[in-house]
Write a protein that holds these residues in place. Sequence first.
Motif, short mmCIF file in Angstrom:
data_model
loop_
_atom_site.label_atom_id
_atom_site.label_comp_id
_atom_site.label_asym_id
_atom_site.label_seq_id
_atom_site.Cartn_x
_atom_site.Cartn_y
_atom_site.Cartn_z
N CYS A 17 0.72 -1.04 0.03
CA CYS A 17 -0.12 0.11 -0.12
C CYS A 17 0.89 1.25 -0.02
O CYS A 17 1.59 1.41 0.92
CB CYS A 17 -0.87 -0.12 1.28
N TRP A 45 -8.28 1.63 5.04
CA TRP A 45 -9.12 2.29 3.51
C TRP A 45 -8.13 2.64 2.81
O TRP A 45 -7.62 3.62 3.31
CB TRP A 45 -10.28 2.71 3.85
N ARG A 47 -7.31 3.89 -1.56
CA ARG A 47 -7.80 3.90 -2.98
C ARG A 47 -7.05 2.71 -3.66
O ARG A 47 -5.97 2.40 -3.45
CB ARG A 47 -7.57 5.10 -3.59
N LYS A 48 -8.07 2.02 -4.63
CA LYS A 48 -7.73 0.85 -5.28
C LYS A 48 -6.16 1.17 -6.03
O LYS A 48 -5.52 0.21 -5.82
CB LYS A 48 -8.63 0.34 -6.04
N GLY A 49 -6.04 2.23 -6.43
CA GLY A 49 -4.84 2.39 -7.35
C GLY A 49 -3.63 2.65 -6.37
O GLY A 49 -2.42 2.30 -6.97
N ASP A 50 -3.81 2.73 -5.24
CA ASP A 50 -2.56 2.66 -4.22
C ASP A 50 -2.41 1.29 -3.67
O ASP A 50 -1.42 1.18 -2.66
CB ASP A 50 -2.88 3.63 -3.20
N THR A 85 -13.59 -5.36 -0.27
CA THR A 85 -13.88 -4.57 -0.95
C THR A 85 -15.71 -4.32 -0.87
O THR A 85 -16.27 -5.30 -0.29
CB THR A 85 -13.83 -4.67 -2.72
N ASP A 87 -19.26 -3.05 -2.52
CA ASP A 87 -19.83 -2.63 -3.90
C ASP A 87 -20.19 -1.12 -3.98
O ASP A 87 -20.57 -0.53 -5.06
CB ASP A 87 -20.65 -3.41 -4.57
N PRO A 90 -16.93 1.84 -4.94
CA PRO A 90 -16.11 1.71 -5.83
C PRO A 90 -14.88 2.34 -5.91
O PRO A 90 -14.65 3.53 -5.23
CB PRO A 90 -16.84 2.04 -7.11
N GLY A 91 -13.69 1.69 -6.26
CA GLY A 91 -12.42 2.37 -6.18
C GLY A 91 -11.63 2.17 -4.81
O GLY A 91 -10.61 2.79 -4.52
N VAL A 92 -12.15 1.40 -3.70
CA VAL A 92 -11.67 1.48 -2.59
C VAL A 92 -11.37 0.00 -2.10
O VAL A 92 -12.28 -0.82 -2.46
CB VAL A 92 -12.84 1.98 -1.24
N VAL A 93 -10.27 -0.07 -1.54
CA VAL A 93 -10.05 -1.52 -0.77
C VAL A 93 -9.49 -1.34 0.49
O VAL A 93 -8.95 -0.45 0.86
CB VAL A 93 -8.98 -2.25 -1.69
#
Length: 133
Positions: A17, A45, A47-50, A85, A87, A90-93
């Motif tokens: 991360c 939490w 951001r998915k891109g991170d 995740t 639904d 969106p875009g969060v993990v």
Amino acid sequence: MITRRAECSCSRLSATCSGEPFRIAVCHCLACKRKTGSAFGFGAWFRKGDVLIEGDATEFVRVGDEGSRITQGFCPNCGATLFWTNDKLPGVVAISAGCFADLSFPPPSVSVYHESRRFPWVEIRTKQLEKRG
């Protein structure tokens, strides 16, 4: 920029991360207690891109209290839940914060189901704690 690595118990599933999580929370709901086998869940939490997930994950999908679909990713070898995740986000993990195995990891700022489902002997001590439910 800070980088942290979380791993399952056998280290076959990991998450790297980048940056700080935008939310750190404990959750006292029954599903989190069952997921962790403990008094509460502890998640961070991002951001998915991170987040870079490496290794094989088995997924388990459940419906949350508010109707969202929560997908948990766990190691098929040791069974540890590493991430999930939602639904409706969106875009969060979310990463299981205990999987970072880092005593300097920041404390939670949110306690979900704090009043209604927290074991009465659990105290969450932090400077600023938002208590929900």
